[in-house]
Design a protein around this motif. Sequence first.
Motif, PDB file in Angstrom:
ATOM      1  N   GLY A   1      54.449  39.029  42.794  1.00 27.71           N
ATOM      2  CA  GLY A   1      53.702  38.723  44.002  1.00 27.71           C
ATOM      3  C   GLY A   1      52.408  39.502  44.060  1.00 27.71           C
ATOM      4  O   GLY A   1      51.333  38.955  44.328  1.00 27.71           O
ATOM      5  N   ILE A   2      52.514  40.795  43.721  1.00 21.64           N
ATOM      6  CA  ILE A   2      51.308  41.639  43.720  1.00 21.64           C
ATOM      7  C   ILE A   2      50.311  41.141  42.696  1.00 21.64           C
ATOM      8  O   ILE A   2      49.101  41.062  42.960  1.00 21.64           O
ATOM      9  N   LEU A   3      50.845  40.763  41.525  1.00 23.32           N
ATOM     10  CA  LEU A   3      49.954  40.257  40.479  1.00 23.32           C
ATOM     11  C   LEU A   3      49.233  39.007  40.945  1.00 23.32           C
ATOM     12  O   LEU A   3      48.014  38.875  40.744  1.00 23.32           O
ATOM     13  N   ILE A   4      49.997  38.102  41.573  1.00 23.44           N
ATOM     14  CA  ILE A   4      49.368  36.880  42.085  1.00 23.44           C
ATOM     15  C   ILE A   4      48.299  37.241  43.107  1.00 23.44           C
ATOM     16  O   ILE A   4      47.186  36.709  43.103  1.00 23.44           O
ATOM     17  N   LEU A   5      48.642  38.222  43.954  1.00 28.35           N
ATOM     18  CA  LEU A   5      47.704  38.654  44.984  1.00 28.35           C
ATOM     19  C   LEU A   5      46.405  39.181  44.359  1.00 28.35           C
ATOM     20  O   LEU A   5      45.299  38.835  44.786  1.00 28.35           O
ATOM     21  N   THR A   6      46.573  40.027  43.304  1.00 32.17           N
ATOM     22  CA  THR A   6      45.375  40.558  42.645  1.00 32.17           C
ATOM     23  C   THR A   6      44.557  39.434  42.047  1.00 32.17           C
ATOM     24  O   THR A   6      43.324  39.425  42.150  1.00 32.17           O
ATOM     25  N   PHE A   7      45.284  38.483  41.428  1.00 29.67           N
ATOM     26  CA  PHE A   7      44.592  37.353  40.818  1.00 29.67           C
ATOM     27  C   PHE A   7      43.759  36.619  41.874  1.00 29.67           C
ATOM     28  O   PHE A   7      42.573  36.345  41.673  1.00 29.67           O
ATOM     29  N   VAL A   8      44.424  36.355  43.012  1.00 27.41           N
ATOM     30  CA  VAL A   8      43.724  35.653  44.093  1.00 27.41           C
ATOM     31  C   VAL A   8      42.520  36.457  44.553  1.00 27.41           C
ATOM     32  O   VAL A   8      41.415  35.928  44.717  1.00 27.41           O
ATOM     33  N   LEU A   9      42.729  37.780  44.717  1.00 25.41           N
ATOM     34  CA  LEU A   9      41.632  38.638  45.180  1.00 25.41           C
ATOM     35  C   LEU A   9      40.446  38.575  44.237  1.00 25.41           C
ATOM     36  O   LEU A   9      39.304  38.419  44.646  1.00 25.41           O
ATOM     37  N   ILE A  10      40.779  38.687  42.918  1.00 28.78           N
ATOM     38  CA  ILE A  10      39.702  38.713  41.927  1.00 28.78           C
ATOM     39  C   ILE A  10      38.965  37.382  41.918  1.00 28.78           C
ATOM     40  O   ILE A  10      37.725  37.344  41.882  1.00 28.78           O
ATOM     41  N   THR A  11      39.722  36.273  42.020  1.00 28.53           N
ATOM     42  CA  THR A  11      39.031  34.981  42.052  1.00 28.53           C
ATOM     43  C   THR A  11      38.153  34.872  43.290  1.00 28.53           C
ATOM     44  O   THR A  11      37.024  34.371  43.211  1.00 28.53           O
ATOM     45  N   VAL A  12      38.676  35.368  44.434  1.00 27.05           N
ATOM     46  CA  VAL A  12      37.867  35.308  45.656  1.00 27.05           C
ATOM     47  C   VAL A  12      36.569  36.081  45.467  1.00 27.05           C
ATOM     48  O   VAL A  12      35.480  35.610  45.799  1.00 27.05           O
ATOM     49  N   VAL A  13      36.711  37.278  44.870  1.00 29.84           N
ATOM     50  CA  VAL A  13      35.517  38.107  44.665  1.00 29.84           C
ATOM     51  C   VAL A  13      34.530  37.423  43.747  1.00 29.84           C
ATOM     52  O   VAL A  13      33.329  37.336  44.049  1.00 29.84           O
ATOM     53  N   THR A  14      35.033  36.887  42.628  1.00 32.91           N
ATOM     54  CA  THR A  14      34.105  36.221  41.704  1.00 32.91           C
ATOM     55  C   THR A  14      33.457  35.019  42.370  1.00 32.91           C
ATOM     56  O   THR A  14      32.258  34.774  42.188  1.00 32.91           O
ATOM     57  N   LEU A  15      34.236  34.292  43.158  1.00 35.19           N
ATOM     58  CA  LEU A  15      33.668  33.126  43.840  1.00 35.19           C
ATOM     59  C   LEU A  15      32.582  33.548  44.812  1.00 35.19           C
ATOM     60  O   LEU A  15      31.530  32.908  44.882  1.00 35.19           O
ATOM     61  N   THR A  16      32.827  34.636  45.570  1.00 34.66           N
ATOM     62  CA  THR A  16      31.791  35.076  46.513  1.00 34.66           C
ATOM     63  C   THR A  16      30.536  35.519  45.773  1.00 34.66           C
ATOM     64  O   THR A  16      29.420  35.248  46.212  1.00 34.66           O
ATOM     65  N   ILE A  17      30.765  36.189  44.628  1.00 31.73           N
ATOM     66  CA  ILE A  17      29.603  36.610  43.840  1.00 31.73           C
ATOM     67  C   ILE A  17      28.802  35.396  43.406  1.00 31.73           C
ATOM     68  O   ILE A  17      27.580  35.323  43.591  1.00 31.73           O
ATOM     69  N   LEU A  18      29.527  34.404  42.845  1.00 32.22           N
ATOM     70  CA  LEU A  18      28.846  33.192  42.403  1.00 32.22           C
ATOM     71  C   LEU A  18      28.140  32.529  43.571  1.00 32.22           C
ATOM     72  O   LEU A  18      26.998  32.080  43.449  1.00 32.22           O
ATOM     73  N   GLY A  19      28.847  32.490  44.715  1.00 29.99           N
ATOM     74  CA  GLY A  19      28.274  31.873  45.905  1.00 29.99           C
ATOM     75  C   GLY A  19      26.982  32.535  46.315  1.00 29.99           C
ATOM     76  O   GLY A  19      25.979  31.857  46.563  1.00 29.99           O
ATOM     77  N   THR A  20      26.973  33.883  46.362  1.00 26.60           N
ATOM     78  CA  THR A  20      25.740  34.562  46.772  1.00 26.60           C
ATOM     79  C   THR A  20      24.637  34.347  45.757  1.00 26.60           C
ATOM     80  O   THR A  20      23.475  34.210  46.118  1.00 26.60           O
ATOM     81  N   ILE A  21      25.026  34.321  44.458  1.00 26.92           N
ATOM     82  CA  ILE A  21      23.997  34.085  43.442  1.00 26.92           C
ATOM     83  C   ILE A  21      23.369  32.722  43.656  1.00 26.92           C
ATOM     84  O   ILE A  21      22.129  32.584  43.682  1.00 26.92           O
ATOM     85  N   ILE A  22      24.212  31.705  43.877  1.00 25.87           N
ATOM     86  CA  ILE A  22      23.674  30.354  44.058  1.00 25.87           C
ATOM     87  C   ILE A  22      22.837  30.282  45.331  1.00 25.87           C
ATOM     88  O   ILE A  22      21.734  29.724  45.341  1.00 25.87           O
ATOM     89  N   LYS A  23      23.339  30.929  46.388  1.00 22.67           N
ATOM     90  CA  LYS A  23      22.595  30.932  47.649  1.00 22.67           C
ATOM     91  C   LYS A  23      21.224  31.573  47.458  1.00 22.67           C
ATOM     92  O   LYS A  23      20.206  31.047  47.914  1.00 22.67           O
TER      93      LYS A  23
END
Lengths: 163, 499
Positions: free
Chosen positions: B215-237
């Motif tokens: 569960g923790i691993l899944i959580l970390t995975f989700v967190l990391i994807t969220v972070v990368t997505l936000t990074i990509l989002g801000t870059i595109i913005k």
Amino acid sequence: MSKYSLLKNKMPSAIKKAWIISDLLTFFILIIIVSLARFFTNIFITSSWINKSAIIFFIVAVLATIASLLLIPYRYYFHRYKINQTEVAIQTGFFFRKTTYIPLIRIQHIETSQGPILRFVHLTELSIHTAANVHLLSGLDIKTAANLRTQILDLVEVIREDV
Amino acid sequence: MKMYNYKRLHPFVILKRSTSWVFSFSLLIAFDVFRNIESKSSWFYSIAILGSLFFLAFIFNLYRWFTFKYAITSTNLSIKSGIFFKREKTIPFSRIQSIHQKTWFLFRPFNLVSITIETASSSSKIEDIVLEVVTRSTYNLLENLRLGKENTIDSGKTQIYMPQYSVSLNNIIIFSLIDLDVISVILGLITIVYPFSHFAYKYLNSFLSKLFTSGILILTFVLITVVTLTILGTIIKNIFKYYKFTVYRELNHIIIKRGFFTRTTLSIPIERIQAIRINSSLLQMLLNIKTVELLLASGTTSEAKEDASDTNFFLFPIINGHLLTKKLMQILPEFTNTKIIQKKPHTVSCPPHYFLSSRFRFLNLLLLVPLFFWSGNWYILFSVIILFFTLLSFINSIWQTKSQAVTYYEKELLMIRTVLFFTRTEYLCPLNKIQTISISTTPFLYYQKLGHISFVFKTGESASTIKLKYLSWKTCETIRFHCAPRIKNYTLIKKEVQP
């Protein structure tokens, strides 16, 4: 070490009365609020901590009011102002001493106002607005305030610059 | 009274406003449709509601279009609006703080733009003047008149200025990475997540704990994807926002162009710039990069002008440290010492007081005291966190006291350098933009001949304060003396007010 240089003009001594009144008023309002809060929380929750904290709060409020009343002479001594050809200076504070210099060119407009306490002691408050913020010069007698206002406005008229 | 030649906005404004107004309801209506998707009647009702809303908006905006008129004369812009409550506004060109011109990409083929004019109104009640959809020639006319150019009517041939600064795609990406402080975010996440997963693996070996660890691993995975997505989002913005970011100087104005979908042109009179702020955080210092912002007096935080609501007016979002002085010299010679080279800059020394400036940071250590009475298992972690933050704030204050400096150029410019939250900030400000100066001290500090000095500027709707701490009293006095405006040949008129 030279003495801390104080500005020339003191506030009129009636301001002390105004400060005492406002201190006492805030004290009574605080007490009323605390007792009301205690009353209403006692209806819903039963805990001995409510009364204890109310007592602690009461003691703190009494001490703060006494301290503030005792410091009034010092506050009065260090509360000064000055106006010359270029700037208005306002000095406040006994422990945290602060002198603010407002160049006359930067003054946008001036307001005088009078609350109930100040009206009781026949004083008025002058607020000096710059583009950025407001500086209060509280507790001048009405004649000096009007005088100061006209002086400042005259100067501002002569030397006006835009933001 | 001069007769003004009043004009209306372009009729497209009715369509634009009504669609955008109806669009704000579209989510609600879509939700209503999805509630019972199979029934035909609900579709019909939704479309009918949408249509009637649009009709209402159309009528209202038609009325607004009909009553809103503007006129441009050689010295000012005046606006009339309303039938029942008639309002007339006149804005002299000399009072304009900045002009935003936005081109929406759908309107680009029609040569239509939107103009926002900002004045230095201190209260938020006075709204900015927005000419929402007008032809580009209107903007050119306005600009030419304002800049005092000869050709006023014929605006087909506008001069093409060479951009003096532009940002490449690469730099935008770097800028958005630095702006986010991505690295610190990722490092923080890793430091939080890693020990947990490690701990979970090592000590909890039963089947349940395996579930827990996964569960923790899944959580970390989700967190990391969220972070990368936000990074990509801000870059595109940021890419869309700062697409083809160019800055050039035209007479007494700075013109900044940027944007992909909505192309924004911002023009600012030089004498309206309150100050220039040059930031370099630790990471930026490592890469020798700086960020330069303009501080303006016009308020830009109200909701009415969504796109203009940036509080940051970047002059150079990202620039090499070596190039900075050169570029500033090209674009804003007023803010460099080239123009006033003959007068010697007066640097005021600010001796560092290491202990004085950092002494209150050690009070954080008092937080350790309750930990002695703590019976839980986490006291090591808490004490480490407390020590870490104490150390950080200590280092920050040491850096601050070491790097603060004031340089004063004769009657022109003040350069203040200070450190805030591990970011070295330099302010370049004309002396006549400093609103107030205050000097403060305490009896203890005054005994040691020390004091703080703070400068207040107008930025946006509020004031911003720059504070230099623990300077010698004499330094404070000299700075104040130098910064005070000089007024010649004026004697105070003593007036006696009759009671």
